[in-house]
Design an enzyme around this catalytic site. Sequence first.
Site, short mmCIF file in Angstrom:
data_model
loop_
_atom_site.label_atom_id
_atom_site.label_comp_id
_atom_site.label_asym_id
_atom_site.label_seq_id
_atom_site.Cartn_x
_atom_site.Cartn_y
_atom_site.Cartn_z
N ASP A 13 25.09 -5.57 -5.08
CA ASP A 13 24.43 -3.94 -5.61
C ASP A 13 24.52 -2.99 -7.37
OD1 ASP A 13 27.60 -3.37 -6.13
OD2 ASP A 13 28.27 -1.72 -4.89
N GLU A 47 32.50 4.40 4.90
CA GLU A 47 31.70 3.39 4.34
C GLU A 47 30.64 2.03 5.05
OE1 GLU A 47 32.58 2.44 1.60
OE2 GLU A 47 32.95 0.39 1.20
N GLU A 85 28.03 7.22 -5.34
CA GLU A 85 26.92 6.60 -5.52
C GLU A 85 25.79 8.10 -4.33
OE1 GLU A 85 29.65 4.97 -4.33
OE2 GLU A 85 29.41 3.10 -5.45
N GLU A 99 35.60 -5.41 -11.69
CA GLU A 99 36.56 -4.38 -12.16
C GLU A 99 37.00 -4.16 -12.48
OE1 GLU A 99 36.44 -2.17 -9.23
OE2 GLU A 99 35.91 -3.49 -7.44
C1 DMJ Z 1 32.71 2.03 -8.75
O1 DMJ Z 1 33.90 1.17 -9.74
C2 DMJ Z 1 31.25 0.84 -9.50
O2 DMJ Z 1 30.20 2.21 -8.96
C3 DMJ Z 1 30.83 -0.40 -8.56
O3 DMJ Z 1 29.67 -0.63 -8.89
C4 DMJ Z 1 31.00 0.13 -7.05
N1 DMJ Z 1 31.13 0.67 -6.34
C5 DMJ Z 1 32.31 1.15 -6.52
C6 DMJ Z 1 32.40 3.00 -6.70
O4 DMJ Z 1 32.09 3.44 -5.20
#
Ligand code: DMJ
Length: 580
Positions: free
Chosen positions: A279, A372, A393, A139
């Site tokens: 992802d 979600e 997204e 993060e």
């Molecule tokens: C964001 O912090 C980034 O896109 C991360 O890769 C996963 N998704 C969150 C937001 O949904």
Amino acid sequence: MNPYILNYLKPFIVLFLLISPSIFISSMSELDSGLSAKRKRMSDKVRKMFYHAYDNYMTYAFPHDELKPMTKSFTDSLSELGNLKLENLPQEYSGSALTLVESLSSLVILGNNTEFERAVIWLSENLTFDVDARINLFECNIRLLGGLVSAHILATDSTNRFIEGTYNNQLLDLARDLGQRFLPAFDTPTGLPYAWINLKYGVMENETTETSTSGCGSLILEMGALSRLTGDARFEHVALHALRKLWAMRSSLNLVGTTLDVATGEWIEHSSGIGAGVDSFYEYLIKAHILFGKEEYWRMFQSAYLAVQKYFRYGSWYHEADMRTGRATYWQLTSLQAFWPGVQVLVGDLAAANLTHREFFHVWKKFGVLPERYLLDHQTVHPTEKYYPLRPELAESTYYLYQATKDPWYMEVGEAIVNSLNLHTKVEGGFASIRDVTTMQLEDHQHSFFLAETCKYLYLLFDDSPLIGHNYIFTTEGHPLPVISDWHERLPDTYIPRNWTSIKIATQKKQTSAMSMQVCPANLLNSGHDSRQHIESVCHVPDTYDDHRCLSDDDCGIDSTNCRRRSCSMAGYCGLWLFI
Ligand code: DMJ
């Protein structure tokens, strides 16, 4: 037709043929001016959303990490991401101004150089990472390091955003300092980094060795860019080493799991998909290839992508599967998966992107936002994961699809997203998350990615002028990094992407789409392939019914000749009616 009637109609037909070009031209220009009015109206609306979120953050939460819009207070969430509770934070900790850092590139895109400069100067003078705080590496990398590196590049590009002499690489110095604090996390027997690190003291005693695939595999853009900018190769080196190790752990099916142990290099959770925990691993393989022009990333991505299409895809959906057997495990849609069509646009797989994007939008319309987790086999929301935390997204994929097709339908999708956000999540003190999409009960949290990504992609969907003359890729957190040839490894002369993935649809129509660096249409790539093999434009989405009858626009697909969305006429037939 009766010849008598035909004779009677002749003069009208001639007249129609004479004036039809002007009807066509005038209806086209009306359409264009209608669209540009809409673009302006919608981009203004998104701009207002951004400032409503930003101004409230600055008033009630800054310099802490994120805004609590319902109580007009703050949370130091960067250290909370994961399980750490606020009480564990030292008294003097006043946050990392996370939302401000995350907003920097959005301020530039919105053309607010004054606020950008003010923010950069404040951060230069006040931000410190020398704090006793345990943070989540992934993060912190995508939000803080990515935010700083991207903003440094924007601050030093040719647009001269700064009053002479006020910017002396302070953001890069901060980024370098942060990157150095990440390095001890990679000191493991495998080179795979710990998920958590204390910014002041490094890896803590008895730290968990469990991490996620995206935690190890989504560092290369930010760390690579940091190395290129500072000349210190260590950042890129550790990130690449971790990525290679992760890739070496793939199964014989070219699948990876979701969680793993950094000490042993063993998988913990073998079931995986394209959503949470994995992802951005896929996203960073293709984006690293674009940013650094390294064939190794392309090869990894190519194998990984084909495995996803083979083992996870079911029609337009993606379920989860066991990496060892490829057998389906969970039939769930997760909100994070909605980024996937955006990645597919980057590789030119527009037909597949289109189909999946439509399904996500369908679920969005059903609830007003995306839950979600949604159980595909029961067509219902997951009993505990009913929230929508303002995620970007779907807006992100909508932006990519609009860029690739210029199909105005994607603007309608964007408009619906903007309207839902304003209707359901806007409160006096900012934008709140939704705790339960079935009741629209709110939760007191405005995540920083709402400013870094959600508002940015929505804005760019309606006004992409800030991107003209630039060749950016966006990090997973929506921070732009310029694609520059100086950073590129020279690709071999024989480099011709030649990979094709076929689309299975219920009616068994054979379609082939390009997996290449090309964007729609793919016909250009046909040469060199067996000419007897029929290859359609990657944009083509067939009408629902073979006879092209329809009840609504939803029954109509995308035209294969010009990649435009077809609509349902009053007589009930699909066609390009908008343009006649
Ligand atoms: C964001 O912090 C980034 O896109 C991360 O890769 C996963 N998704 C969150 C937001 O949904």
